[in-house]
Design an enzyme around this catalytic site. Structure first.
Site, PDB file in Angstrom:
ATOM      1  N   TYR A 804       0.847  -1.196   0.000  1.00 24.47           N
ATOM      2  CA  TYR A 804       0.000   0.000   0.000  1.00 24.47           C
ATOM      3  C   TYR A 804       0.885   1.249   0.000  1.00 24.47           C
ATOM      4  O   TYR A 804       1.924   1.279   0.685  1.00 24.47           O
ATOM      5  CB  TYR A 804      -0.897   0.047   1.228  1.00 24.47           C
ATOM      6  CG  TYR A 804      -1.899  -1.077   1.313  1.00 24.47           C
ATOM      7  CD1 TYR A 804      -3.217  -0.889   0.926  1.00 24.47           C
ATOM      8  CD2 TYR A 804      -1.544  -2.329   1.798  1.00 24.47           C
ATOM      9  CE1 TYR A 804      -4.156  -1.908   1.012  1.00 24.47           C
ATOM     10  CE2 TYR A 804      -2.465  -3.356   1.881  1.00 24.47           C
ATOM     11  CZ  TYR A 804      -3.771  -3.141   1.493  1.00 24.47           C
ATOM     12  OH  TYR A 804      -4.697  -4.147   1.573  1.00 24.47           O
ATOM     13  N   HIS A 812      -5.888   2.034  -1.469  1.00 22.57           N
ATOM     14  CA  HIS A 812      -5.933   0.688  -2.009  1.00 22.57           C
ATOM     15  C   HIS A 812      -4.511   0.215  -2.269  1.00 22.57           C
ATOM     16  O   HIS A 812      -3.581   1.013  -2.459  1.00 22.57           O
ATOM     17  CB  HIS A 812      -6.730   0.655  -3.314  1.00 22.57           C
ATOM     18  CG  HIS A 812      -8.196   0.882  -3.119  1.00 22.57           C
ATOM     19  ND1 HIS A 812      -9.024  -0.061  -2.552  1.00 22.57           N
ATOM     20  CD2 HIS A 812      -8.984   1.948  -3.406  1.00 22.57           C
ATOM     21  CE1 HIS A 812     -10.258   0.411  -2.505  1.00 22.57           C
ATOM     22  NE2 HIS A 812     -10.261   1.636  -3.000  1.00 22.57           N
ATOM     23  N   LYS A 843      -3.894  -4.493  -9.955  1.00 20.60           N
ATOM     24  CA  LYS A 843      -2.657  -4.346  -9.189  1.00 20.60           C
ATOM     25  C   LYS A 843      -1.501  -4.859 -10.026  1.00 20.60           C
ATOM     26  O   LYS A 843      -1.661  -5.755 -10.858  1.00 20.60           O
ATOM     27  CB  LYS A 843      -2.740  -5.112  -7.857  1.00 20.60           C
ATOM     28  CG  LYS A 843      -3.787  -4.552  -6.898  1.00 20.60           C
ATOM     29  CD  LYS A 843      -3.928  -5.432  -5.684  1.00 20.60           C
ATOM     30  CE  LYS A 843      -4.904  -4.827  -4.683  1.00 20.60           C
ATOM     31  NZ  LYS A 843      -6.211  -4.515  -5.263  1.00 20.60           N
TER      32      LYS A 843
END
Length: 938
Positions: A804, A812, A843
């Site tokens: 993070y 997020h 991600k």
């Protein structure tokens, strides 16, 4: 035939009198002093008055006495619709001769003058029975029951409607069949409700033709329309818990005899001052909202038809013919009135009646009366009769020392006065007009030397607007917002047409760095805001504008604010801020704290129990994972509580920094079992009490449901439920099998924990073989934490850590970190799988490998490299190959064109160097594909 001239009754301290209506207003009859009550019959042919000696009924036409009753204590009078019954009421009292008290509600036969029935009515509320227009039905409320009488036979009850705690009712006007609305207040969490019944169907679960339930109702006001097809219910509470209104809180509900119900949506917050039906029964007007109040006309679908805008008003009055509507502000307002033509929605006049406490329409629909009556106001008593165009036709001021108590018009049957066209010109009168002179808005003394501007208005006035579909006009505020949107759109288009500015150079420091402490940042922001306001005041003072005293005081505080801001900046100058750049994203690392956390061990799992330890851990940038259940909701995992389990890497870092201390371990020999049984016993006691209360609530709901609306008796279901409720405290038993498991995880010392740390250290799906050492994970964890990132477990994402950029409560995760050694080989399918998983969850996957020199080597597993790659093993068993699908654009009249390229790849696994070779192999085709796609887009 000329229409009749209505009479006008006046009652005061000097006696009562009947006057012939406007324009002459000549006295026709007079009555002695000390009249307690006067009233007309529904058709206006009879007039009744009660003095201190007797009750007299006279004919309105000539004043001749029709009947006299020796009732010295009578305070209230009422006639039945067909003038066959006279109802009198006197205060209820007891005496030694009559301990039960005397019947104080009496019904008299007007034709014969005989007493029909004497009844008990202790309260003055709802004292008079309600008749239908043909007098076939009469209704009266007695002890939570509605008693129905037929054909004025009060010796026998024809029907009953029994409901729990009935407090109010309203009988519909119009002909048969007759409808009645009843109100039952809510209790113990149950809502209040209003139900409509059609006589004589009153019993059974399906007897109600309409039902509306609502909360926030201490009392209601039910109003039927003239046709008896719908009723409006104004529900109100005495106290507004939000504190927004001194007058409590009100809601308006609609119920139709066809079963339709609705909540009337009002466009402005605030109290509901008045609700009135139109005589045509198709529309109703509502005056509502904080001052200046709004007034809106709604149709039977509860849709707004016309909005009169805002103004100082709290009442609405329709003319008997329904063609004129008066909006007025009486009481604590100035008495301004607005007369509107309802058909054209055009304002006719705007008179003013100061200090008025009473308003009433004349049956002819042309004249009205306003009066100042006692005891509301004991000075300046009197009345005015005026034309709706604003001219005063008659005025009477009561002499000093005398009081005016009541004024009322003689009613007439429907159709006695036909509707006349609306006149917009002021009627001629010797007393002139009552049109309010134009006044200017109040302006403070400091602004009176400046030109008037729109900003000096206390309230934003809203003009009237038509709300009908297709004819909707924009209000002033809507036009203002529309202009803002258009200006914003034009500015945006203008900025697009300008050439883009040169990009600013990217630096490693933010434009306005924070201190790392949210409270300190907030203080600094407020100080800068105050300093900017002082600069604006200085500019205004320089331009010659006169400043107020409080504005000058703000300027004097500039040095003090600058000093406070400098102290805050200096106090946090010693905090080290090191900004690192990783994948084009800056992050901040703060200095370590010296606080020590207490770690408890439960089957080798490190747990934090104390709230202070959780706060200290968060300040250090460590997150952990909550795994405790909440005592009140143990069977859910959406929200978890203490304890907090540390990652092995977090525990190791705390140990190396000497920032953790072990808590005393709980007794493992018998103490845990005894504590478990004690907690179970306490939980059983608490849940037994809760289950008993829930059972009582269920019985109360059953008693107030529609299945128990029939009359009560020894054998009715309602009585059986009441007996069960009374015996529930002694007979209720909570079975131990129904006990819900509630783990007290908010306290340290839990020893019976089935979670084993070996389960928590399962293999990660990315590895080809299990990792027996945690050194690689810890080195990666330590490196990422040193860069200012926050890390949590990423087991369900196929990696080792979720990375993070800041606190996980505010950000997020941007990366999925996979920890590998430099010489470790990974499966190609695993590489493709984790890359696609990272793409699906938005991600980026990082392959992190510690080097021999201690530095961590990180590579991004870009989605663009692996999104169209597959690895295939030939059926012959030879070397495998990689296949990459490349999109080449789209041809006309066909779908997208793709190109497949195969690369020999002998092994299903690859080393770290092989992965970088694969990345370099596919990057040129990717660039080519991007160029082709860009050309196609052009």
């Amino acid at each position: 035939m000329a229409p009749p001239v209505p009479l006008f009754a006046v009652r005061g301290s000097d006696g009562a009198s009947l006057l012939r209506g406007p324009p002459q207003c000549e006295q026709q009859s007079s009555f002695p002093r000390h009249n307690k009550c006067v009233t007309f019959s529904r058709d206006g042919t009879l007039f009744g008055c009660c003095s201190g000696d007797s009750v007299s009924v006279v004919k309105s036409s000539d004043g001749s006495i029709m009947s006299t009753f020796d009732l010295p204590k009578t305070c209230l009078l009422e006639f039945s619709p067909l003038n066959s019954v006279l109802v009198t009421w006197q205060p209820y009292s007891k005496s030694q001769d009559s301990p039960q008290g005397d019947a104080n509600l009496q019904l008299w036969s007007l034709p014969s003058g005989q007493l029909i029935k004497s009844l008990y009515q202790k309260k003055v509320d709802s004292w008079c029975p309600s008749w239908s227009e043909d007098e076939n039905i009469c209704v009266r409320i007695v002890n939570n029951e509605l008693h129905f009488y037929e054909n004025n036979d009060f010796n026998s009850i024809a029907n009953k409607l029994h409901m729990q705690k009935v407090s109010e009712f309203a009988l519909s006007p119009g002909g048969q069949p007759c409808k009645v609305s009843v109100y039952v207040p809510g209790s113990k969490g149950a809502p209040s409700f209003v139900r409509l019944y059609q006589y004589p169907v009153l019993g059974g679960p399906t007897a109600a033709i309409a039902n509306k339930s609502f909360f926030k109702a201490d009392k209601v006001d039910m109003q039927w329309n003239k046709k008896g097809s719908a009723v409006l219910v104004t529900a109100s509470v005495e106290v507004d818990k939000s504190g927004a209104s001194y007058y409590g809180e009100q809601t308006l509900h609609y119920l139709g005899v066809n079963g339709e119900t609705a909540l009337v949506q009002l466009a402005k917050n605030g109290p509901i001052y008045d609700v009135v039906w139109s005589p045509n029964s198709a529309e109703f007007c509502v005056v509502y909202g904080f001052m200046p109040a709004k007034a809106t006309v709604f149709n039977l679908k509860c849709d707004p038809v016309f909005d009169f805008g805002t103004g100082p008003r709290n009442a609405a009055y329709y003319s008997p013919q329904g063609h004129i509507l008066v909006l007025a502000g009486f009481g604590n307002l100035q008495g301004k009135m607005e007369v509107w033509d309802v058909k054209k929605y055009k304002q006719v006049s705007k008179p003013q009646a100061a200090d008025a406490t009473l308003f009433s329409w004349c049956p002819d629909g042309e004249h009205v009366v306003t009066a100042t009556c006692s005891p509301r106001l004991r000075v300046s008593n009197g009345y005015k009769i005026w034309h709706y165009t604003g001219s005063v036709l008659h005025r009477c001021d009561v002499a000093a020392g005398s009081e005016l108590w009541e004024v009322l018009w003689q009613p007439f049957p429907h159709g006695s006065f036909p509707e006349r066209p609306v006149n917009y010109q002021v009627a001629s009168s010797e007393l002139g007009t009552t049109q309010a002179p134009p006044t200017q808005a109040y302006r403070p003394p400091a602004l009176r030397h400046l030109p008037a501007s729109a900003s000096t208005k206390l309230h934003e006035e809203e003009p009237p607007q038509n709300m009908r579909p297709g004819e909707k006009n924009l209000s002033k505020s809507a036009l203002k917002n529309q202009k803002k949107r258009e200006a914003k759109k034009a500015a945006k288009q203008e900025s697009k047409s300008e050439p883009p500015p040169d990009p600013a150079p990217v630096t490693n420091s933010q434009s306005e760095p924070g201190s790392g402490d949210l409270e300190t940042d907030k203080k600094m922001k407020n100080l800068k805001k105050k300093l900017k306001a002082i600069e604006d005041l200085k500019e205004q003072q320089t331009s010659g504008q006169v400043l107020q005293k409080n504005q000058l005081e703000k300027i004097q505080k500039e040095e003090q604010l600058l000093k406070e801001l400098e102290e805050l900046q200096i106090s946090h100058a010693h905090v080290e801020r090191r900004v690192v750049v990783m994948d084009d994203a800056p992050y901040r690392q703060e200095a370590d704290s010296s606080d020590v956390v207490g770690v408890g061990v439960c089957d080798s799992a490190p747990l934090l129990w104390r709230m202070e330890d959780l706060k200290t851990l968060r300040r250090r940038g460590l997150v952990g994972a909550l795994l405790g259940s909440l005592p009140r909701t143990p069977r859910q995992n959406g929200r978890l509580g203490r304890p907090l389990r540390l990652l092995p890497e977090e525990e190791r870092q705390l140990s190396e920094q000497h920032a953790a201390a072990a808590l005393p371990s709980a007794n493992q020999d018998g103490g845990g079992a005894e504590q478990h049984e004690e907690e179970r016993r306490r939980s059983y006691e608490v849940q037994s009490v809760v289950a008993l209360e829930e059972r009582k609530s269920a019985l109360l709901r059953a008693m107030t449901s529609s299945h128990t609306d029939s009359a009560s008796g020894p054998g009715t279901p309602d009585e059986a439920l009441r007996r069960r409720l009374d015996a529930l405290d002694q007979s209720f038993t909570f079975p131990p099998a129904a006990l819900a498991v509630q783990l007290s995880t908010s306290r340290a010392g839990l020893t019976h924990c089935p979670v084993d740390r070996a389960v928590l250290q399962a293999d990660w799906p990315i590895r080809a073989q299990p990792d027996t050492s945690g050194d690689i994970r810890y080195q990666v964890f330590k490196d990422l934490r040193g860069r200012g990132f926050y890390l949590t477990s990423a087991g369900k994402f196929g990696g080792d850590f979720l990375v993070y950029p800041g606190d996980p409560l505010r950000y997020h995760a941007h990366f999925i970190a996979v920890c590998l050694s430099l010489d470790e080989s990974v499966c190609v399918l695993d590489v493709l799988a984790v890359a696609r998983l990272g793409s699906n969850v938005k991600k980026t996957v990082l392959l992190c490998s510690p080097g021999t020199d201690g530095a961590v080597r990180s590579s991004r597993l870009a989605h663009s490299v692996c999104q169209f790659i597959t690895w295939t093993t030939p059926p012959s068993g030879g070397s495998g190959y990689l296949t990459r699908k490349q999109r080449m654009g789209q041809s006309e009249g066909a779908g997208p064109r793709t190109k497949q390229t195969q690369y020999d790849w002998s092994s299903p696994t690859m080393s770290r160097d092989a992965f970088e070779q694969l990345e370099q192999m596919f990057h040129p085709p990717i660039r080519e594909q991007q160029e082709v796609q860009a050309k196609h887009n052009e």
